[in-house]
Enzyme design. Structure first.
Site, short mmCIF file in Angstrom:
data_model
loop_
_atom_site.label_atom_id
_atom_site.label_comp_id
_atom_site.label_asym_id
_atom_site.label_seq_id
_atom_site.Cartn_x
_atom_site.Cartn_y
_atom_site.Cartn_z
N LYS A 1 3.52 -6.19 4.83
CA LYS A 1 3.89 -4.88 5.36
C LYS A 1 5.47 -4.62 5.10
CE LYS A 1 5.15 -2.88 9.96
NZ LYS A 1 5.14 -3.19 11.40
N ASP B 1 11.47 1.33 10.64
CA ASP B 1 10.42 1.78 11.57
C ASP B 1 11.13 2.56 12.96
OD1 ASP B 1 8.16 2.22 13.27
OD2 ASP B 1 7.83 0.27 13.56
N LYS C 1 10.74 5.51 18.89
CA LYS C 1 11.34 4.06 19.94
C LYS C 1 12.60 4.36 20.62
CE LYS C 1 9.59 0.52 16.43
NZ LYS C 1 8.80 -0.13 17.40
N ASP D 1 11.53 -4.39 9.30
CA ASP D 1 9.98 -4.09 9.39
C ASP D 1 9.35 -4.46 7.91
OD1 ASP D 1 7.98 -3.96 11.27
OD2 ASP D 1 7.98 -1.81 11.16
N ASP E 1 3.45 4.81 16.37
CA ASP E 1 4.42 3.46 16.36
C ASP E 1 3.70 2.34 15.87
OD1 ASP E 1 6.57 1.84 16.29
OD2 ASP E 1 7.07 1.87 18.29
N GLU F 1 2.02 1.56 13.07
CA GLU F 1 1.82 1.99 11.71
C GLU F 1 1.67 0.86 10.67
OE1 GLU F 1 4.69 1.42 13.11
OE2 GLU F 1 5.43 -0.09 11.53
N ARG G 1 -0.35 -1.83 10.87
CA ARG G 1 -1.85 -2.04 10.77
C ARG G 1 -2.21 -0.79 9.92
NH1 ARG G 1 -2.48 -2.12 17.20
NH2 ARG G 1 -0.63 -2.78 16.81
N1 BES Z 1 7.34 -3.02 13.63
C1 BES Z 1 6.82 -2.99 15.28
C2 BES Z 1 6.60 -4.52 15.93
C3 BES Z 1 7.88 -5.14 15.98
C4 BES Z 1 8.51 -5.17 17.34
C5 BES Z 1 8.60 -5.99 14.97
C6 BES Z 1 9.74 -5.75 17.49
C7 BES Z 1 9.60 -6.74 15.40
C8 BES Z 1 10.25 -6.63 16.51
C9 BES Z 1 5.86 -2.32 15.02
O1 BES Z 1 5.28 -1.44 14.22
C10 BES Z 1 5.41 -1.78 16.27
O2 BES Z 1 6.12 -0.94 16.67
N2 BES Z 1 4.37 -2.35 17.17
C11 BES Z 1 4.25 -1.64 18.42
C12 BES Z 1 2.89 -1.47 18.55
C13 BES Z 1 2.45 -0.59 19.97
C14 BES Z 1 2.70 0.84 19.65
C15 BES Z 1 0.71 -0.57 20.10
C16 BES Z 1 4.73 -2.65 19.66
O3 BES Z 1 4.65 -3.99 19.50
O4 BES Z 1 5.24 -2.10 20.62
ZN ZN Z 2 6.44 -1.46 12.48
MN MN Z 3 6.30 0.36 14.74
#
Ligand code: BES
Ligand code: ZN
Ligand code: MN
Length: 489
Positions: A259, A264, A271, A282, A341, A343, A345
């Site tokens: 990824k 992000d 966020k 990210d 968010d 994104e 996947r």
């Molecule tokens: N890049 C984030 C996941 C992440 C969070 C990595 C904290 C490192 C530290 C990912 O893209 C994300 O935002 N995931 C969301 C998914 C949710 C919207 C279903 C999450 O984990 O909150």
């Molecule tokens: Zn992300």
């Molecule tokens: Mn995200």
């Protein structure tokens, strides 16, 4: 950093710091006993006074006051003798680096306990990893960890084993530090385009095949998922495909997928500021893939390795993809966007479909995919999920040799229904619970029957405050494990 094999009694070797390992709750013996005699039998008393018992990670520095050739002796705990493995030596070297580097340029290790493959390389690895610092942007604070000399004082290693252990340990550690550098770079510098330029350089140096797809090529190939995520950004997305072809007949072909979200923001589902900070990390999965490809070109395993990266920013621009959008991935499947968010996947959907089209035997992806994985396993352990238990086990075994912690989470048939969509083939989020697992099950839809493992490195890829064995910031997590998985050792 320069490593030298020296065959003599450690107390007859000149250095600034002479390092000994000591198992917990054992008596002083061997080379350390010789040193103790020369120092006037002081160690037992000092150990007792300082409550030093040889626990792993603990250490004690003593000035020799000219009684032996080394200026100081550093004794490092190795834990229980019965638990000795290469990772113990890696940790010993990391402690040694942290304790000595601030003032010392010439370090010697007394090594008498080990003589097998894997141990000395782990020590060399630990020393190079332990010296890591990201100071590119500090105007007056450049360190010069390059000019350090490390003597390995031992009678156990021949020149040939030393040389191969040296090449192996050095290659793995330098690639890990290379990955750390990319993760630590600010997002203004490390854009998808920059990532693709670094990939080209890795390919040039390692004689790898390199194919970079820009926006128009992605449109032609049908990478609707990666394109959708990139719409809100001014930076153009890149799809990176590196290939390593071994010089012997390949035993199998695998794809390592990363990824590569270089920042992000969350996109339109933006966020909060507090959570947006550190989101330069990210792209840690992508950085890991490049580190692995760099190492692999030197270590030459009998495996065809495809390194695949979906690189993009996730931004809330006027053209940004929206909640309720339906997008089409490379394999033709449609995705309902519920939350912009989630994104990672989405961009991986195209990369995994691409890997399937390459007809590889195994797919492994690394992604900072979910906060849920950090909630479940904490900051020091990655989660692993997939559709093939034997592949997962191979990676977990490799992670043990590498000294990286990876723990399995289950895919779940009941939970899978949560990503069913009313209007598309799949939607990009389920409910809050089991978020790391539903994310993996989204990816699962795009690998079809190919044996696949997904490593969620959201926790360990980046440590704001550093860890006992990791520097602050990017850790290079995954590089050491994936290299060992590819090499089968
Ligand atoms: N890049 C984030 C996941 C992440 C969070 C990595 C904290 C490192 C530290 C990912 O893209 C994300 O935002 N995931 C969301 C998914 C949710 C919207 C279903 C999450 O984990 O909150
Ligand atoms: Zn992300
Ligand atoms: Mn995200």
């Amino acid at each position: 950093m320069e490593f030298k094999l020296i065959k003599k009694d450690p107390i007859e070797n000149k250095s600034e710091v002479l390092v000994f390992g000591m198992f917990s709750n054992e008596r002083i013996k061997g080379n350390l006993l010789n040193a103790d005699k020369a120092l006037g039998n002081v160690l037992a008393r000092i150990f007792e006074q300082e409550k030093f018992t040889g626990d792993i990670g603990k250490s004690l520095m003593i000035n020799t006051l000219g009684k032996i050739l080394a200026e100081r002796v550093l004794i490092i705990g190795l834990g229980k003798r019965s638990k000795l493995d290469p990772d113990v030596l890696r940790k010993m070297a990391i402690v040694a680096a942290k304790k000595t580097i601030p003032f010392s340029k010439h370090i010697a290790f007394s090594l008498e306990k080990v003589d097998r493959k894997g141990y000395l390389s782990a020590l060399i690895e630990g020393m190079i990893l332990g010296c890591y610092e990201f100071n590119k942007y500090k105007t007056n604070n450049k360190n010069s960890n390059g000019n350090i000399r490390v003597d390995i004082v031992t009678s156990k290693f021949g020149d040939k084993l030393f040389k191969s252990e040296y090449e192996y340990g050095k290659t793995i550690a330098e690639s890990t530090n290379f990955t750390r550098d990319m993760v630590n770079e600010p997002p203004i510098f490390l854009t998808p385009t920059k990532l693709s330029e670094i990939a080209k350089e890795v390919a040039r140096l390692g004689k790898l095949q390199c194919k970079i797809l820009g926006k128009s090529e992605m449109e032609k190939t049908g990478m609707g998922a990666l394109l959708a995520v990139s719409r809100g950004s001014e930076e153009s997305p890149k799809f990176i495909h590196l290939t390593f072809n071994p010089n012997k007949k390949p035993r199998k072909s695998v794809a390592i997928v990363g990824k590569g979200i270089t920042f992000d923001s969350g996109g339109l589902c933006i966020k909060p500021g507090e959570q947006m900070r550190t989101m330069k990390m990210d792209m840690s999965g992508a950085a890991c893939v490049l580190g692995v490809m760099k190492a692999i070109s030197k270590l030459n395993p009998p495996v065809t390795v495809h390194g695949l990266i979906s690189a993009s920013e996730n931004m809330p621009g006027a053209k940004a993809y929206k909640p309720d959008d339906i997008i089409r991935a490379l394999d033709g499947k449609t995705i309902e966007v519920v939350n912009t968010d989630a994104e990672g996947r989405i961009v991986l959907a195209d990369a995994l479909s691409y890997a399937v089209q390459l007809k590889v035997r195994e797919i492994v992806d690394l992604a900072t995919l979910t906060g849920a994985c950090i909630v479940g396993l904490g900051n020091y352990t990655a989660g692993i999920m997939g559709n093939n238990e034997s592949l997962i086990n191979k990676i977990i075994n490799a992670s043990k040799l590498a000294g990286e912690k990876i723990w399995p989470l289950p895919l779940d048939d009941e939970l899978r229904k949560e990503i069913d969509s009313d209007v598309a083939d799949v939607k990009n989020v389920g409910s809050r619970w089991g978020g790391a697992i539903t994310a993996a099950m989204f990816l699962e839809k795009f690998v079809l029957e190919t044996p696949w493992a997904h490593i969620d490195i959201a926790g360990p890829a980046f440590l704001e405050r550093g860890g006992e064995w990791y520097p602050k910031g990017g850790t290079g997590f995954g590089v050491r494990t994936i290299i060992r998985y590819l090499l089968g050792r």
